[in-house]
Write a protein that holds these residues in place. Sequence first.
Motif, PDB file in Angstrom:
ATOM      1  N   ALA A   1       0.857  -1.180   0.000  1.00  0.00           N
ATOM      2  CA  ALA A   1       0.000   0.000   0.000  1.00  0.00           C
ATOM      3  C   ALA A   1       0.901   1.240   0.000  1.00  0.00           C
ATOM      4  O   ALA A   1       1.872   1.299   0.741  1.00  0.00           O
ATOM      5  N   ILE A   2       0.580   2.189  -0.858  1.00  0.00           N
ATOM      6  CA  ILE A   2       1.361   3.434  -0.942  1.00  0.00           C
ATOM      7  C   ILE A   2       0.395   4.608  -0.802  1.00  0.00           C
ATOM      8  O   ILE A   2      -0.619   4.671  -1.507  1.00  0.00           O
ATOM      9  N   HIS A   3       0.748   5.526   0.099  1.00  0.00           N
ATOM     10  CA  HIS A   3      -0.120   6.686   0.320  1.00  0.00           C
ATOM     11  C   HIS A   3       0.425   7.926  -0.387  1.00  0.00           C
ATOM     12  O   HIS A   3       1.614   8.006  -0.676  1.00  0.00           O
ATOM     13  N   ASP A   4      -0.451   8.886  -0.632  1.00  0.00           N
ATOM     14  CA  ASP A   4      -0.082  10.167  -1.241  1.00  0.00           C
ATOM     15  C   ASP A   4       0.429  10.025  -2.668  1.00  0.00           C
ATOM     16  O   ASP A   4       1.394  10.685  -3.068  1.00  0.00           O
ATOM     17  N   VAL A   5      -0.221   9.148  -3.417  1.00  0.00           N
ATOM     18  CA  VAL A   5       0.106   8.977  -4.831  1.00  0.00           C
ATOM     19  C   VAL A   5      -0.728   9.979  -5.620  1.00  0.00           C
ATOM     20  O   VAL A   5      -1.960   9.869  -5.671  1.00  0.00           O
ATOM     21  N   PHE A   6      -0.034  10.975  -6.184  1.00  0.00           N
ATOM     22  CA  PHE A   6      -0.725  12.035  -6.928  1.00  0.00           C
ATOM     23  C   PHE A   6      -0.232  12.069  -8.371  1.00  0.00           C
ATOM     24  O   PHE A   6       0.828  12.624  -8.657  1.00  0.00           O
ATOM     25  N   PRO A   7      -1.008  11.480  -9.296  1.00  0.00           N
ATOM     26  CA  PRO A   7      -0.595  11.488 -10.709  1.00  0.00           C
ATOM     27  C   PRO A   7      -0.433  12.903 -11.252  1.00  0.00           C
ATOM     28  O   PRO A   7       0.416  13.143 -12.102  1.00  0.00           O
ATOM     29  N   ASP A   8      -1.228  13.851 -10.749  1.00  0.00           N
ATOM     30  CA  ASP A   8      -1.114  15.240 -11.191  1.00  0.00           C
ATOM     31  C   ASP A   8      -0.261  16.008 -10.186  1.00  0.00           C
ATOM     32  O   ASP A   8      -0.657  16.173  -9.033  1.00  0.00           O
ATOM     33  N   PRO A   9       0.909  16.485 -10.631  1.00  0.00           N
ATOM     34  CA  PRO A   9       1.823  17.177  -9.703  1.00  0.00           C
ATOM     35  C   PRO A   9       1.162  18.366  -9.001  1.00  0.00           C
ATOM     36  O   PRO A   9       1.597  18.762  -7.911  1.00  0.00           O
ATOM     37  N   ALA A  10       0.085  18.908  -9.590  1.00  0.00           N
ATOM     38  CA  ALA A  10      -0.599  20.045  -8.960  1.00  0.00           C
ATOM     39  C   ALA A  10      -1.247  19.621  -7.642  1.00  0.00           C
ATOM     40  O   ALA A  10      -1.497  20.446  -6.765  1.00  0.00           O
ATOM     41  N   ASP A  11      -1.507  18.326  -7.478  1.00  0.00           N
ATOM     42  CA  ASP A  11      -2.175  17.846  -6.261  1.00  0.00           C
ATOM     43  C   ASP A  11      -1.214  17.531  -5.120  1.00  0.00           C
ATOM     44  O   ASP A  11      -1.642  17.412  -3.968  1.00  0.00           O
ATOM     45  N   GLY A  12       0.064  17.353  -5.445  1.00  0.00           N
ATOM     46  CA  GLY A  12       1.011  17.017  -4.380  1.00  0.00           C
ATOM     47  C   GLY A  12       2.324  16.511  -4.943  1.00  0.00           C
ATOM     48  O   GLY A  12       2.467  16.342  -6.156  1.00  0.00           O
ATOM     49  N   GLY A  13       3.269  16.268  -4.040  1.00  0.00           N
ATOM     50  CA  GLY A  13       4.638  15.867  -4.418  1.00  0.00           C
ATOM     51  C   GLY A  13       4.679  14.527  -5.148  1.00  0.00           C
ATOM     52  O   GLY A  13       3.775  13.711  -5.044  1.00  0.00           O
ATOM     53  N   ARG A  14       5.749  14.339  -5.899  1.00  0.00           N
ATOM     54  CA  ARG A  14       5.833  13.209  -6.818  1.00  0.00           C
ATOM     55  C   ARG A  14       6.415  11.910  -6.272  1.00  0.00           C
ATOM     56  O   ARG A  14       6.122  10.838  -6.814  1.00  0.00           O
ATOM     57  N   PRO A  15       7.293  11.928  -5.251  1.00  0.00           N
ATOM     58  CA  PRO A  15       7.994  10.675  -4.907  1.00  0.00           C
ATOM     59  C   PRO A  15       7.081   9.460  -4.650  1.00  0.00           C
ATOM     60  O   PRO A  15       7.358   8.379  -5.179  1.00  0.00           O
ATOM     61  N   PRO A  16       5.942   9.581  -3.926  1.00  0.00           N
ATOM     62  CA  PRO A  16       5.111   8.384  -3.764  1.00  0.00           C
ATOM     63  C   PRO A  16       4.570   7.881  -5.113  1.00  0.00           C
ATOM     64  O   PRO A  16       4.484   6.671  -5.346  1.00  0.00           O
ATOM     65  N   PHE A  17       4.247   8.811  -6.017  1.00  0.00           N
ATOM     66  CA  PHE A  17       3.795   8.419  -7.356  1.00  0.00           C
ATOM     67  C   PHE A  17       4.923   7.694  -8.100  1.00  0.00           C
ATOM     68  O   PHE A  17       4.695   6.685  -8.775  1.00  0.00           O
ATOM     69  N   GLU A  18       6.140   8.210  -7.938  1.00  0.00           N
ATOM     70  CA  GLU A  18       7.288   7.600  -8.632  1.00  0.00           C
ATOM     71  C   GLU A  18       7.511   6.162  -8.170  1.00  0.00           C
ATOM     72  O   GLU A  18       7.773   5.277  -8.985  1.00  0.00           O
ATOM     73  N   ILE A  19       7.402   5.912  -6.855  1.00  0.00           N
ATOM     74  CA  ILE A  19       7.634   4.519  -6.418  1.00  0.00           C
ATOM     75  C   ILE A  19       6.447   3.616  -6.795  1.00  0.00           C
ATOM     76  O   ILE A  19       6.632   2.428  -7.033  1.00  0.00           O
ATOM     77  N   PHE A  20       5.267   4.211  -6.896  1.00  0.00           N
ATOM     78  CA  PHE A  20       4.117   3.434  -7.389  1.00  0.00           C
ATOM     79  C   PHE A  20       4.395   2.998  -8.832  1.00  0.00           C
ATOM     80  O   PHE A  20       4.181   1.844  -9.207  1.00  0.00           O
ATOM     81  N   GLN A  21       4.927   3.924  -9.641  1.00  0.00           N
ATOM     82  CA  GLN A  21       5.270   3.600 -11.031  1.00  0.00           C
ATOM     83  C   GLN A  21       6.357   2.530 -11.091  1.00  0.00           C
ATOM     84  O   GLN A  21       6.325   1.640 -11.928  1.00  0.00           O
TER      85      GLN A  21
END
Length: 206
Positions: free
Chosen positions: A163-183
């Motif tokens: 489970a990964i929290h704070d995954v924001f595909p749109d950078p306008a919604d929040g920081g990228r690192p959780p999205f990057e590790i999800f990818q």
Amino acid sequence: MTPPPLPLDPASIKGFLDPDEGAALYDAAMARAPFGPCLEIGAYCGKSALYLGAACKAAGGVLFSVDHHRGSDENQPGWEWHDASLWDAGAGSLDTLPVFRRTLRAAHLEETVIALVGRSAIIARHWATPLSLLFIDGGHTMEAALADYHGWTPHLMAGGVLAIHDVFPDPADGGRPPFEIFQLALASGLFETACEVKSLRLLRRL
Ligand code: SAH
Ligand code: MG
């Protein structure tokens, strides 16, 4: 989503988890906890530990909760998510451990949730037990997120939930690192997507 049965009102605990995300974590931990310990990175004041811990308790399992309890960058003085009431003047730093312990006691989870107080990457280096569920919600710098991903995912058992929290595909919604590790997880071929609730992503280890 139906709210899970919890020993405390989650709204009474400081933190950064939406009730629907908490409910999804509860369900995942309930299903996985019989197979081995669950582990979260990022305890803060115990909001996610309340959901995960209540499920682990109901399923007869345990939750290890990793945090140095000194706060992330965004919790430091002058930053957006700073809470001055969590400041320890003697130490000259944030200290969320007393609040976290209070949450566990009030929720009757002291026999279910085990606090591991230290830096995630150091604890990961010495960890050896296969995990049934891993929740990454710690530091949101690229360095911290990558260390959590690379340090902890090898300990997830087959069938385990990441489970990964704070995954924001749109950078306008929040920081990228959780999205990057999800990818990274998706690209690794080691996981399949299980479900998506707001900024929470659940993946299953193949
Ligand atoms: N899951 C919590 C929120 C966690 S906030 C909730 O439901 O409310 C992120 C937490 O990660 C902070 O408490 C911070 O102290 C911790 N943290 C950040 N970087 C860390 C690291 N490298 N090792 C251990 N803990 C870390
Ligand atoms: Mg979070």
